[in-house]
Design an enzyme around this catalytic site. Structure first.
Site, mmCIF file in Angstrom:
data_model
loop_
_atom_site.group_PDB
_atom_site.id
_atom_site.type_symbol
_atom_site.label_atom_id
_atom_site.label_comp_id
_atom_site.label_asym_id
_atom_site.label_seq_id
_atom_site.Cartn_x
_atom_site.Cartn_y
_atom_site.Cartn_z
ATOM 1 N N ASP A 478 0.830 -1.204 0.000
ATOM 2 C CA ASP A 478 0.000 0.000 0.000
ATOM 3 C C ASP A 478 0.866 1.257 0.000
ATOM 4 O O ASP A 478 2.071 1.221 0.280
ATOM 5 C CB ASP A 478 -0.916 -0.017 1.237
ATOM 6 C CG ASP A 478 -2.256 0.655 0.980
ATOM 7 O OD1 ASP A 478 -2.349 1.464 0.049
ATOM 8 O OD2 ASP A 478 -3.212 0.371 1.735
ATOM 9 N N ASP A 540 -10.647 2.087 -3.401
ATOM 10 C CA ASP A 540 -11.157 1.861 -2.047
ATOM 11 C C ASP A 540 -12.683 1.854 -2.040
ATOM 12 O O ASP A 540 -13.294 1.578 -1.009
ATOM 13 C CB ASP A 540 -10.643 2.944 -1.094
ATOM 14 C CG ASP A 540 -9.329 2.541 -0.441
ATOM 15 O OD1 ASP A 540 -8.930 1.374 -0.603
ATOM 16 O OD2 ASP A 540 -8.708 3.383 0.231
#
Ligand code: GLA
Length: 728
Positions: A478, A540
């Site tokens: 990430d 997301d």
């Protein structure tokens, strides 16, 4: 031979199966662009038009010939300071402060195979699949040499472009701007298609007419960004999915970029893609060189679908690497939306138990397992397992999970540091900061300076120490903030190369670990990352309805095999919307499938739906990830979103439809399919009905009338002759 040189006219022709690219070193040594389009054996120098152009510059050697101007001639790699007042590919600041570089043809070389780029991801291909053309241009005053690199993948209809800038002079110069590719068009009226967005709503599609002046977009965030993807399509004004000419440019790079499209004073169009010139000035000492990341070019004469197929195939077969590229990937369940930071070892084990019962292959422990991380304020940089929180060691946790027949994956964010961390307390100077200024915070975190080797080496050691504790088969990498505090002109580029260096070391040391990229979802969803991470968490936003748009936009360049997509809980955590498990499953199956929820909270009925989804995904995984992908509607304009997968032999297809809107007294909806054999008959598995290919493609399949909003349908079709014993 894909690359042909005509020595009399000094014309270079690059031929792929369906396209030709042509350029010429002209009488003064300038490299002029002649043509890019459908396969063409002709010489295109006749297109160069010479006319007296007032107020355009003439190079000195043209004497009094006012018809010769680089301001109007199509060029291959235009530079600032030569009398071309349009946008330029290269700007060099010389030691004396002047900004000028006039590049003339010096030499060329044709080689088998595809060139590689030092420290950068690039399309790879073997000697049978590709040829390379290197054209060296030189500025005689400064000694700057530029190698223009062209990789020609004939069968793929792909041409790549990059440039290496060498300082062969005596003094230090500064690269102020460097593009990878320029395309000049002497005629044509174009639209530009770009992919804009924001966190949790990436890659919306915007098509606008190219007018006079410059339209530009790019990133100054240090990443390729959620806001503008480093890709662009230049299309004829009448081009559609299946008709008309269109050019693609895809930047193989994960940092700041700039794309400029300009219509000039005499209606010519220039398209440039390369590094951003903001927050960038790269010093080159005598003898040093600078490599510009590459752009992947393709042209289709037959609309966007064909263009997309070329990029999908190129990314799958010539960008992504590693053992997972063409093999089945584990279907995973991720702890993030299931538990956020609120978990311990037992939570992860119970997710694994649910996974085992549902046929899910892997459980991924997301953010929150290290340091003292119970929210997003601390501990990034402290990559040691929080055994107290887990209630066991990592090795024990993984063993318990594996003993259930479930694989284990883990989340990391190596590029980051929280001020509240042991790492920051020990090495505050490792975070990117500008001298004498407090740094800009984002998600309460700072970026580690990955341009520095000692910083990367330290974090690499920490991460390896975790990975070596047990059977970890997947990593989610990430990156949750943009870059700020750019303290020097080389930082934005050297940082990205530092990330690539880390990823190269990681993938070489752990070739069996599957990597999934992520950057607050799809903030670094680019071909550069795909060289290391064959799949990337697409957004997301897991809302099925928003996702149909995000995945539609992503599909213009990126293959389904690269799109991380999960079924999450309802009401959706980002939008509050309720959709059925069926709708969520069908949408998530346009990607590397997975779940992002706590199945323990589901009813038995929902669990059995998940078991069926798992069976269906496994059955169709190869078709989904390797078949031809067709967009059947535009979810930004139509009342439904639809896409389909067709096998290479066209015998098998999977059609997907999600209704976006319902109305009273609905008109019947017919979805026209694509890519089938017109004359063949296809069996619809769920209804037992037979259709001809021509009917499916010209009239379309009739959808059921909706009983509620957001219904979705998945239609499995198989060519009829191939199934024995079934009659209409
Ligand atoms: C980012 C990712 C999410 C999740 C969180 C964890 O937002 O995109 O999927 O991993 O970070 O902090």
């Amino acid at each position: 031979m894909a690359i042909i040189y005509n020595p009399n006219k000094k014309i270079f022709s690059l031929h792929t199966r369906n396209t030709t690219y042509q350029m010429m070193a002209d009488r003064y040594g300038y490299l002029l662009h002649l043509y890019y389009g459908s396969a063409n054996k002709g010489l295109m120098d006749y297109t160069l038009a010479y006319a007296d152009r007032g107020y355009s510059g003439q190079p000195y050697e043209a004497g009094n010939d006012r018809t010769y101007s680089l301001d109007t001639l199509p060029q291959e790699y235009p530079t600032l300071g030569t009398g071309d007042y349009r946008n330029y590919a290269l700007n060099i600041e010389n030691a004396d402060g002047s900004e000028c570089c006039s590049l003339k043809f010096s030499r060329y070389e044709i080689k088998k195979g595809k060139y590689r780029l030092k420290g950068l991801p690039a399309v790879w291909a073997d000697e049978k699949e590709a040829e390379t053309l290197e054209i060296v241009l030189k500025d005689s005053v400064s000694g700057i040499e530029v190698s223009l690199l062209y990789g020609v993948l004939a069968e793929e209809d792909i041409i790549t472009r990059s440039a290496v800038i060498r300082n062969t002079g005596e003094e230090r110069v500064t690269v102020r701007k460097a593009a990878a590719a320029c395309l000049d068009f002497v005629s044509g009226d174009f639209d530009v298609v770009k992919f804009y967005g924001k966190h949790a709503m990436e890659r919306n599609v915007e098509r606008t007419r190219v007018g006079h002046g410059t339209a530009s977009f790019g990133s100054r965030r240090g990443t390729s960004s959620h806001q503008y993807n480093p890709s662009v399509i230049l299309a004829g004004r009448d081009t559609t999915e299946d008709f008309g000419g269109c050019y693609g440019m895809l930047f193989v790079y994960s940092g700041n970029f700039l794309c400029e499209v300009e219509k000039d004073q005499i209606n010519q169009t220039r398209l440039l893609m390369g590094l951003s010139d903001e927050l960038f000035s790269y010093p080159l000492e005598a003898g040093e060189e600078f490599t510009v990341p590459e752009v992947i070019l393709s042209y289709s004469a037959n609309g966007f679908a064909e263009l997309s197929h070329r990029y999908h195939s190129c990314i799958r077969s010539h960008v992504c690497r590693g053992k997972y590229v063409n093999t089945e990937r584990p279907v995973l369940i991720n702890s993030w939306e299931a538990a956020y930071f609120d978990f311990n070892g037992a939570t992860i084990i119970s997710l694994a138990k649910e996974a085992a019962a549902l046929g899910i292959d892997m459980v991924v422990m997301d953010d929150g397992w290290f340091g003292r991380r119970n929210d997003d304020n601390s501990s990034l940089g402290d990559w040691y397992v929080n055994e107290e929180k887990l209630g066991c060691t990592l090795a024990e946790l993984i063993c318990s999970i594996n003993s259930l027949g479930v694989k284990f994956g883990i989340w990391i964010e190596p590029e980051m540091v929280n001020e509240d961390s042991d790492l920051y307390r020990q090495h505050p100077d490792w975070a990117i900061k500008t001298k004498n200024r407090a740094p800009v915070r984002s998600r309460n975190q700072l970026l580690l300076d990955f341009s520095r080797k000692e910083v990367r080496d330290y974090v690499f050691g920490q991460i390896c120490a975790v990975l070596d504790q047990g059977n970890i088969e997947y990593i989610k990498w990430d990156m949750n903030r943009s870059m700020s505090d750019v303290y020097a002109g080389n930082l934005t580029y050297d940082y990205v190369l530092g990330v690539y260096d880390f990823l190269e070391k990681l993938t070489s040391k752990y070739p069996d670990i599957l990597l999934e990229g992520c950057c607050g979802g799809g903030g670094r969803f680019d071909a550069g990352m795909m060289y290391y991470t064959p799949q990337i968490w697409c957004s997301d936003n897991t809302d099925a309805i928003n996702r149909t748009k995000i995945q539609y936009g992503s599909s213009f360049f990126y293959p389904v095999s690269a799109v991380g997509s999960h079924v999450s809980a309802v009401p959706n955590h980002q939008t509050g919307r309720n959709t059925s498990l069926n709708t969520r499953g069908i949408t998530a199956m346009a990607g590397t499938f997975g779940y992002e929820m706590n199945p323990a909270l589901l009813s038995e009925e929902d669990k059995s739906v998940i078991r069926e989804q798992m069976k269906r995904y496994k059955k169709y995984e190869t078709l989904i990830c390797q078949g031809d992908y067709y967009r059947l509607s535009n979810p930004f304009a139509d009342e439904y979103s639809s896409w389909m997968f067709v096998s290479e032999d066209k015998r098998q297809a999977l059609v997907n439809v999600v209704r976006l809107e319902v109305q009273g007294n609905m008109a019947a909806t017919y979805v026209k399919l694509k890519g089938l054999k017109k004359e063949a008959e296809y069996l619809d598995h769920s209804t037992g009905r037979l259709y001809t290919g021509v009917a499916l493609m010209e009239t379309g399949i009739l959808l059921p009338f909706p009983k509620k909003e957001y219904e979705a349908y998945q239609i499995e079709l198989t060519e009829f002759e191939k199934i024995s014993g079934i009659r209409q």
